[in-house]
Design an enzyme around this catalytic site. Sequence first.
Site, mmCIF file in Angstrom:
data_model
loop_
_atom_site.group_PDB
_atom_site.id
_atom_site.type_symbol
_atom_site.label_atom_id
_atom_site.label_comp_id
_atom_site.label_asym_id
_atom_site.label_seq_id
_atom_site.Cartn_x
_atom_site.Cartn_y
_atom_site.Cartn_z
ATOM 1 N N HIS A 1 0.844 -1.205 0.000
ATOM 2 C CA HIS A 1 0.000 0.000 0.000
ATOM 3 C C HIS A 1 0.873 1.246 0.000
ATOM 4 O O HIS A 1 2.007 1.213 0.503
ATOM 5 C CB HIS A 1 -0.992 0.013 1.167
ATOM 6 C CG HIS A 1 -0.363 0.209 2.522
ATOM 7 N ND1 HIS A 1 -0.144 1.452 3.065
ATOM 8 C CD2 HIS A 1 0.084 -0.692 3.444
ATOM 9 C CE1 HIS A 1 0.396 1.317 4.274
ATOM 10 N NE2 HIS A 1 0.551 0.026 4.518
ATOM 11 N N ASP B 1 -0.541 4.493 0.793
ATOM 12 C CA ASP B 1 -1.061 5.568 1.641
ATOM 13 C C ASP B 1 -0.318 5.524 2.975
ATOM 14 O O ASP B 1 0.270 4.503 3.351
ATOM 15 C CB ASP B 1 -2.574 5.421 1.861
ATOM 16 C CG ASP B 1 -2.940 4.065 2.447
ATOM 17 O OD1 ASP B 1 -2.445 3.047 1.929
ATOM 18 O OD2 ASP B 1 -3.702 4.012 3.424
ATOM 19 N N ASP C 1 6.564 1.888 5.981
ATOM 20 C CA ASP C 1 5.146 1.487 5.991
ATOM 21 C C ASP C 1 4.380 2.305 4.963
ATOM 22 O O ASP C 1 3.813 3.316 5.282
ATOM 23 C CB ASP C 1 4.567 1.680 7.400
ATOM 24 C CG ASP C 1 3.109 1.292 7.492
ATOM 25 O OD1 ASP C 1 2.625 0.590 6.589
ATOM 26 O OD2 ASP C 1 2.457 1.695 8.472
ATOM 27 N N GLU D 1 -5.062 1.528 2.995
ATOM 28 C CA GLU D 1 -4.750 0.586 4.067
ATOM 29 C C GLU D 1 -4.851 1.234 5.448
ATOM 30 O O GLU D 1 -5.411 0.663 6.375
ATOM 31 C CB GLU D 1 -3.343 -0.006 3.867
ATOM 32 C CG GLU D 1 -3.083 -1.281 4.668
ATOM 33 C CD GLU D 1 -2.547 -1.021 6.076
ATOM 34 O OE1 GLU D 1 -2.540 -1.971 6.866
ATOM 35 O OE2 GLU D 1 -2.152 0.115 6.401
ATOM 36 N N GLU D 2 -4.330 2.450 5.545
ATOM 37 C CA GLU D 2 -4.314 3.118 6.853
ATOM 38 C C GLU D 2 -5.715 3.479 7.329
ATOM 39 O O GLU D 2 -5.928 3.821 8.492
ATOM 40 C CB GLU D 2 -3.413 4.367 6.814
ATOM 41 C CG GLU D 2 -1.952 4.100 6.458
ATOM 42 C CD GLU D 2 -1.203 3.271 7.492
ATOM 43 O OE1 GLU D 2 -1.798 2.889 8.509
ATOM 44 O OE2 GLU D 2 -0.015 2.979 7.269
ATOM 45 N N ASP E 1 4.264 -5.905 4.782
ATOM 46 C CA ASP E 1 3.742 -4.721 5.472
ATOM 47 C C ASP E 1 3.831 -4.926 6.979
ATOM 48 O O ASP E 1 2.895 -4.655 7.713
ATOM 49 C CB ASP E 1 2.281 -4.505 5.034
ATOM 50 C CG ASP E 1 1.717 -3.195 5.549
ATOM 51 O OD1 ASP E 1 2.510 -2.314 5.900
ATOM 52 O OD2 ASP E 1 0.481 -3.076 5.610
ATOM 53 N N HIS F 1 4.273 4.839 11.591
ATOM 54 C CA HIS F 1 3.215 5.717 12.153
ATOM 55 C C HIS F 1 3.785 6.768 13.110
ATOM 56 O O HIS F 1 3.025 7.561 13.648
ATOM 57 C CB HIS F 1 2.123 4.932 12.908
ATOM 58 C CG HIS F 1 1.313 4.032 12.031
ATOM 59 N ND1 HIS F 1 0.094 3.537 12.427
ATOM 60 C CD2 HIS F 1 1.520 3.547 10.785
ATOM 61 C CE1 HIS F 1 -0.395 2.763 11.457
ATOM 62 N NE2 HIS F 1 0.457 2.756 10.457
#
Lengths: 458, 458
Positions: B78, B80, B111, B141-142, B170, B416
């Site tokens: 992903h 995003d 990520d 995804e997030e 991931d 994150h």
Amino acid sequence: MTISVSQYMLFSLHKILEVLHKLPAESKQVERKVLISLVSFFNISPQLPDGQDLPLPPVILGELVKDPQKPTVCFYGHVDVQPAKKEDGWKTDPYKLTEINGNLYGRGATDNKGPVLAWINAVETFKAMPVNFKFVIEGMEEAGSLGLEKLLQEEKQCFFSDVDYIVISDSLWLSNKKPALTYGSRGNACFFVEVECGSKDLHSGTFGGIIHEPLMDLIALLDSLVDHTGRIQIPGIYDSVASLTEEERKLYESIEFNLEEHKNNSGVKKFLYGTKEEILLHLWRYPALSIHGIEGAFHEPGIKTVIPAKVIGKFSIRQVPNMDLSVVVEHLESVFSKRNSPNKLKVSMPLSAKPWLADVNDPLYKAARKAIKTVFREEPDFIRDGSTVPVARMFQTIMQKSVIMLPIGAADDGEHSQNEKISRHNYIEGAKMFAAFFLEISKLHRHLHETSNMETNN
Amino acid sequence: MTISVSQYMLFSLHKILEVLHKLPAESKQVERKVLISLVSFFNISPQLPDGQDLPLPPVILGELVKDPQKPTVCFYGHVDVQPAKKEDGWKTDPYKLTEINGNLYGRGATDNKGPVLAWINAVETFKAMPVNFKFVIEGMEEAGSLGLEKLLQEEKQCFFSDVDYIVISDSLWLSNKKPALTYGSRGNACFFVEVECGSKDLHSGTFGGIIHEPLMDLIALLDSLVDHTGRIQIPGIYDSVASLTEEERKLYESIEFNLEEHKNNSGVKKFLYGTKEEILLHLWRYPALSIHGIEGAFHEPGIKTVIPAKVIGKFSIRQVPNMDLSVVVEHLESVFSKRNSPNKLKVSMPLSAKPWLADVNDPLYKAARKAIKTVFREEPDFIRDGSTVPVARMFQTIMQKSVIMLPIGAADDGEHSQNEKISRHNYIEGAKMFAAFFLEISKLHRHLHETSNMETNN
């Protein structure tokens, strides 16, 4: 017509001055003189924690008559109200007094403007007052009587120095029809129980199952407080609660209380107890513990897989006289220590309002009982209040004088609610009862005074 | 330079097309042909509960090579990211890739943009791909991979029909230095426990001590879930959890895991267990129950003497394979029934994400293990994830094919978080490892195919 608190105060003042003007011209000069009302506005402004001053509506202190031979009765009332809007569900304009079928509807009708006007009416009935009269009218009761305690402290040795009896008429009967005398209220001790594991919330995926969750500790602590029958499980909490006397039990038997109505008001299906006596005893006479909620945990709708790092449980104990609350902290610490949790526990009591209890054999209660019998033609219920009545306790503690709560509103007046009212009957008979009460207390006081003089002379 | 999700997707696409252009002109026409990438954008827009359509960034489905003799590997990634601002505490612009001391800092570095680029690099190294390659790149995804499941369902019999293996990169290694292979993740079942006494909140002065408080019922229910050692107290909850095999236990022994570091990350003083093995078993292998909070009760700072009428407790169970969750409702109903409460109980499970568990002896894992050994020169840790990885479970359930999570980021990459990074070393060696993995899986697959053919011929 909408009246602000200050406008109402001016109106009350105007009514008081009217009393003086209404005095018959032929009344003797001396009588006229003793009835002259001295009224002062006391501007109170408590300081906020940040040092800022808070401007509040003034408190009115006043007096009528100053005769050393007469007892001095001090009446307390308030003229502020809870907010109300027509859209809330009022059938009439909440700020315009409207009579419908013998009821006077309006915000403050029973809490507390009606009773304040009723005593003004009672005073008006006398050409010569049988008692010295003092009064306190505040405008911040609904916000917790901000500033009042400080004022009472300051005026204790001045304005209040000669007060013998204190009358508060800021409560309701327990029934819709039967008069009542309030002789006690439960206090309230609020507790915060804080459990903390660290400074940041954690993810239940990454830490769930390997840490001592503060919320689990807290839930175990809260769960240890009361069993499913409603009995408080804190060891020793009932030890200092006085046992019920036979005389007291009898008071409960005669009380008019509609159990079904109270249940309907609550909306619950079943109470913890089945009889009127048990319900009232547990509302007034025994302590009760309620859990209110938790600060710091997830409280929103939906899902959040968080392990909160710091949670604060909030519960309160409605306390009754003599209670020793130190056992609460001891109990929580003991339950916590058995959990072997590495978390930090902190218990605090941010509020402790003491209960208030009067002696039902005090002259105030005897006089009020007689006045009620004379006007309403029946014996009053002797009742307590499950909620805390800070003003009664405040006057009792500061003045160290007898306090009575002498309601004239009925149980269905709906104070703080939509369509608050006082019935025309209760308002008029209530004013008469206040007048009868002045006569009774002056008689009783004279009698007590004579007895006391006789004893001194013997 | 700030790149939006769609810009990044176009960039990825450009990189893929570059692979084709880089093919040596002298390469045979047939090779060139099979390497032609077909790329489609799938616009997905899930419907919101109110019927509204939600426009989402498109999902890219692509393929390189289509040779029936070769296995088809599908890669998921992903592009995003979670929001990030310089003011959050970033040392560099979070949306500009910046190299400092061998680390590549930037939002999405690990990520999941870094790993996505690494597999593009891996594909670039081949003149003739040893496997058929398909890929899925999404941009939601997030936000919970909105719309992805529906797309996978729709394309199951089309685009994904010939997929043999699924690779997701991931996740992260468990250590900063030692590579890892992820073979499982816990699921998550969220429960709402609602207790209600009526439609309106009550005053603890007027009803405290005579009613069955819903919050007390709820607290007793929540307190019955876990004991102070962290063990779930729901009868039967552990019955269906598979026992630990000797082979499994051995996997735990060799894992590189810094217990102290994990404790420091949590900020707690002490874990429920003392050894690395116990901690990991309880994070990955055994279910865990966490209590998140209560909706409907008082949650603000300060004091409110309310008895809430309806409260909803929220807890979740990180579930492991085979668990039977029907015992949860049974247990709660049984505890509640013993309280003789007139209140209404409602238990619901608004979310139940199943755990994901792969067979570590699957060819995918064998190939990945060999590739890791070849490139990083050491055995990988075989790890699980305590959190739920919905994408792995989603692919496994829908495709009914083997899934591997093959991370190349290290434990300290800080996904994150501020200053998210991937090390230059991990990025480059990771790309090499992906390339080695393609070779290994093609060899293993051919071997399996031959064995299977031999068996058929016998």
